[in-house]
Scaffold this motif. Sequence first.
Motif, PDB file in Angstrom:
ATOM      1  N   ALA A   1       6.066  -4.685 -10.127  1.00 56.61           N
ATOM      2  CA  ALA A   1       5.994  -3.372  -9.538  1.00 56.61           C
ATOM      3  C   ALA A   1       5.523  -3.056  -8.489  1.00 56.61           C
ATOM      4  CB  ALA A   1       4.730  -2.253 -10.826  1.00 56.61           C
ATOM      5  N   ARG A   2       4.461  -3.703  -7.754  1.00 54.80           N
ATOM      6  CA  ARG A   2       4.546  -3.969  -6.249  1.00 54.80           C
ATOM      7  C   ARG A   2       5.308  -4.335  -6.134  1.00 54.80           C
ATOM      8  NH1 ARG A   2       0.641  -2.063  -2.769  1.00 54.80           N
ATOM      9  NH2 ARG A   2      -0.641  -3.387  -3.649  1.00 54.80           N
ATOM     10  N   HIS A   3       5.918  -6.023  -6.550  1.00 53.15           N
ATOM     11  CA  HIS A   3       7.277  -6.333  -6.082  1.00 53.15           C
ATOM     12  C   HIS A   3       8.868  -5.603  -5.628  1.00 53.15           C
ATOM     13  CE1 HIS A   3       5.378 -10.234  -4.893  1.00 53.15           C
ATOM     14  NE2 HIS A   3       5.594 -10.208  -6.437  1.00 53.15           N
ATOM     15  N   LEU A   4       8.785  -4.735  -6.732  1.00 53.42           N
ATOM     16  CA  LEU A   4       9.467  -3.566  -6.451  1.00 53.42           C
ATOM     17  C   LEU A   4       9.543  -2.390  -6.208  1.00 53.42           C
ATOM     18  CD1 LEU A   4      10.891  -4.706 -10.363  1.00 53.42           C
ATOM     19  CD2 LEU A   4      11.722  -5.392  -8.565  1.00 53.42           C
ATOM     20  N   GLY A   5       8.864  -2.647  -5.151  1.00 57.46           N
ATOM     21  CA  GLY A   5       8.453  -1.127  -4.872  1.00 57.46           C
ATOM     22  C   GLY A   5       7.357   0.061  -4.465  1.00 57.46           C
ATOM     23  N   ALA A   6       6.271  -0.082  -5.502  1.00 54.53           N
ATOM     24  CA  ALA A   6       4.977   0.903  -6.259  1.00 54.53           C
ATOM     25  C   ALA A   6       4.690   0.211  -4.570  1.00 54.53           C
ATOM     26  CB  ALA A   6       4.169   0.800  -7.543  1.00 54.53           C
ATOM     27  N   ASP A   7       3.906   1.359  -3.509  1.00 54.90           N
ATOM     28  CA  ASP A   7       3.178   1.213  -3.025  1.00 54.90           C
ATOM     29  C   ASP A   7       1.705   0.481  -3.547  1.00 54.90           C
ATOM     30  OD1 ASP A   7       4.934   2.407  -0.774  1.00 54.90           O
ATOM     31  OD2 ASP A   7       4.787   4.024  -1.609  1.00 54.90           O
ATOM     32  N   GLU A   8       1.440   1.088  -4.308  1.00 53.01           N
ATOM     33  CA  GLU A   8       0.412   0.680  -5.063  1.00 53.01           C
ATOM     34  C   GLU A   8      -0.052   0.555  -6.071  1.00 53.01           C
ATOM     35  OE1 GLU A   8      -3.163  -0.142  -2.911  1.00 53.01           O
ATOM     36  OE2 GLU A   8      -2.378   0.625  -1.122  1.00 53.01           O
ATOM     37  N   VAL A   9      -1.140  -0.474  -7.000  1.00 56.90           N
ATOM     38  CA  VAL A   9      -0.912  -0.605  -8.602  1.00 56.90           C
ATOM     39  C   VAL A   9      -2.570  -0.297  -8.783  1.00 56.90           C
ATOM     40  CG1 VAL A   9       1.129  -2.021  -8.701  1.00 56.90           C
ATOM     41  CG2 VAL A   9      -0.766  -2.528  -7.712  1.00 56.90           C
ATOM     42  N   LEU A  10      -2.942   0.346  -9.967  1.00 63.84           N
ATOM     43  CA  LEU A  10      -3.874   0.360 -10.363  1.00 63.84           C
ATOM     44  C   LEU A  10      -4.060  -0.180 -11.571  1.00 63.84           C
ATOM     45  CD1 LEU A  10      -6.392   1.512  -9.144  1.00 63.84           C
ATOM     46  CD2 LEU A  10      -5.635   3.655 -10.014  1.00 63.84           C
ATOM     47  N   ALA A  11      -5.125  -1.031 -12.509  1.00 60.55           N
ATOM     48  CA  ALA A  11      -4.798  -1.235 -13.409  1.00 60.55           C
ATOM     49  C   ALA A  11      -5.921  -0.093 -14.835  1.00 60.55           C
ATOM     50  CB  ALA A  11      -6.063  -2.358 -14.356  1.00 60.55           C
ATOM     51  N   LYS A  12      -5.474   0.333 -15.697  1.00 62.09           N
ATOM     52  CA  LYS A  12      -6.137   0.920 -16.676  1.00 62.09           C
ATOM     53  C   LYS A  12      -7.045  -0.042 -17.140  1.00 62.09           C
ATOM     54  CE  LYS A  12      -2.593   3.903 -17.757  1.00 62.09           C
ATOM     55  NZ  LYS A  12      -1.778   4.099 -19.372  1.00 62.09           N
ATOM     56  N   PRO A  13      -8.596   1.310 -17.388  1.00 68.64           N
ATOM     57  CA  PRO A  13      -8.998   2.109 -16.905  1.00 68.64           C
ATOM     58  C   PRO A  13      -9.620   1.406 -15.813  1.00 68.64           C
ATOM     59  CG  PRO A  13     -10.726   0.764 -18.286  1.00 68.64           C
ATOM     60  CD  PRO A  13      -9.266  -0.387 -18.310  1.00 68.64           C
ATOM     61  N   PHE A  14      -9.431   3.032 -15.000  1.00 71.04           N
ATOM     62  CA  PHE A  14     -10.012   2.980 -13.929  1.00 71.04           C
ATOM     63  C   PHE A  14     -10.352   4.904 -13.742  1.00 71.04           C
ATOM     64  CE2 PHE A  14      -4.755   4.088 -14.157  1.00 71.04           C
ATOM     65  CZ  PHE A  14      -5.423   5.199 -13.798  1.00 71.04           C
ATOM     66  N   ARG A  15     -10.936   5.734 -12.936  1.00 74.45           N
ATOM     67  CA  ARG A  15     -11.604   6.655 -12.680  1.00 74.45           C
ATOM     68  C   ARG A  15     -10.627   7.650 -12.229  1.00 74.45           C
ATOM     69  NH1 ARG A  15     -16.471   6.800 -13.719  1.00 74.45           N
ATOM     70  NH2 ARG A  15     -18.404   5.122 -12.954  1.00 74.45           N
ATOM     71  N   VAL A  16     -10.220   8.672 -12.332  1.00 73.01           N
ATOM     72  CA  VAL A  16      -9.318   9.646 -11.941  1.00 73.01           C
ATOM     73  C   VAL A  16      -9.687   9.853 -10.371  1.00 73.01           C
ATOM     74  CG1 VAL A  16      -8.664  11.869 -11.948  1.00 73.01           C
ATOM     75  CG2 VAL A  16      -9.304  11.249 -14.578  1.00 73.01           C
ATOM     76  N   SER A  17     -11.090   9.584 -10.263  1.00 71.87           N
ATOM     77  CA  SER A  17     -11.711  10.131  -8.699  1.00 71.87           C
ATOM     78  C   SER A  17     -10.952   8.533  -7.909  1.00 71.87           C
ATOM     79  CB  SER A  17     -13.048  10.327  -8.722  1.00 71.87           C
ATOM     80  OG  SER A  17     -13.553   9.217  -9.147  1.00 71.87           O
ATOM     81  N   ALA A  18     -10.882   8.021  -8.299  1.00 73.51           N
ATOM     82  CA  ALA A  18     -10.684   6.577  -7.653  1.00 73.51           C
ATOM     83  C   ALA A  18      -8.786   6.312  -7.836  1.00 73.51           C
ATOM     84  CB  ALA A  18     -10.862   5.328  -8.282  1.00 73.51           C
ATOM     85  N   LEU A  19      -8.244   7.382  -8.040  1.00 69.76           N
ATOM     86  CA  LEU A  19      -6.782   7.551  -8.466  1.00 69.76           C
ATOM     87  C   LEU A  19      -6.410   8.175  -7.283  1.00 69.76           C
ATOM     88  CD1 LEU A  19      -3.999   6.804  -9.404  1.00 69.76           C
ATOM     89  CD2 LEU A  19      -4.076   8.359 -11.395  1.00 69.76           C
ATOM     90  N   VAL A  20      -7.260   9.541  -6.990  1.00 68.55           N
ATOM     91  CA  VAL A  20      -6.967  10.596  -6.228  1.00 68.55           C
ATOM     92  C   VAL A  20      -7.430  10.413  -5.145  1.00 68.55           C
ATOM     93  CG1 VAL A  20      -7.619  12.826  -6.279  1.00 68.55           C
ATOM     94  CG2 VAL A  20      -7.194  12.724  -8.265  1.00 68.55           C
ATOM     95  N   GLY A  21      -8.058   9.277  -4.969  1.00 66.04           N
ATOM     96  CA  GLY A  21      -8.692   8.809  -3.119  1.00 66.04           C
ATOM     97  C   GLY A  21      -7.556   8.306  -2.925  1.00 66.04           C
ATOM     98  N   LEU A  22      -7.198   7.254  -4.176  1.00 66.08           N
ATOM     99  CA  LEU A  22      -5.907   6.194  -3.049  1.00 66.08           C
ATOM    100  C   LEU A  22      -4.421   7.350  -3.185  1.00 66.08           C
ATOM    101  CD1 LEU A  22      -5.005   3.626  -2.794  1.00 66.08           C
ATOM    102  CD2 LEU A  22      -4.827   3.509  -5.382  1.00 66.08           C
TER     103      LEU A  22
END
Length: 166
Positions: A95-116
Motif C-alpha cells: 500500500a505504501r509503495h503504491l501511493g498510501a501516505d501512511e499505513v497503520l496496522a490493526k489494532p490501533f487507537r482511534v486517537s492515533a489514527l485521528v492524530g495521524l
Amino acid sequence: MTKSVLVIDDDPRICQHLCRGFEQKGYSVFQASNGRAGLKIFHAEQPDLVITDILMPEMEGIETIMQLRSAAWTPKIIAISGGGRLVGREFLKWARHLGADEVLAKPFRVSALVGLAAELTRTKDGGAPSPTAHVAPLQNALRLTSEAIAGTWESMLDSHNSYATA
C-alpha cells in the motif's frame, strides 16, 4: 475550513467506530463498505483524506489506492489492515509503495489514527500531492514485480533443465 474524511472498511463496527472518532474531532465524514463504493463517494465529495482497509470484497484497498492516485484530485491516503500479523504487514508495505501516505496496522487507537490524519491534512494546499506524485511509487512497484517474475521464471527454467537432463 472543515476537513473531510472518507472511511472505507467492510467491517461495519470498525467503520462506525472510526467515523465517530473523526466526527468528535469536527471532521465531515463519509463512509463506504468497499473500494468500489468508496470511489463513487470520493468522486462525488472529494474528501481531504481517505482511510481504506486493505482486505475487502468487490474492490480491495490496494486497487482503491491505485485508482485514487490516478484521479485528478488526489487526497491524502491512510491504509489500514489487520489481515494477520505477517500478511497484513506485507499488504501495508505494498500500500505504501503504491501511493498510501501512511499505513497503520490493526489494532490501533482511534486517537492515533485521528492524530495521524491531522498531521497529514495540515499542509497548506489541503494535502493534495501533484497529479504525477503517484508515478514514482508505481514505477518502483512495477520494477519489483518484474524482478520477482523474472526470478520465478529463471527458477522454473532451472528446474525444468535439471529435470530434462536427469
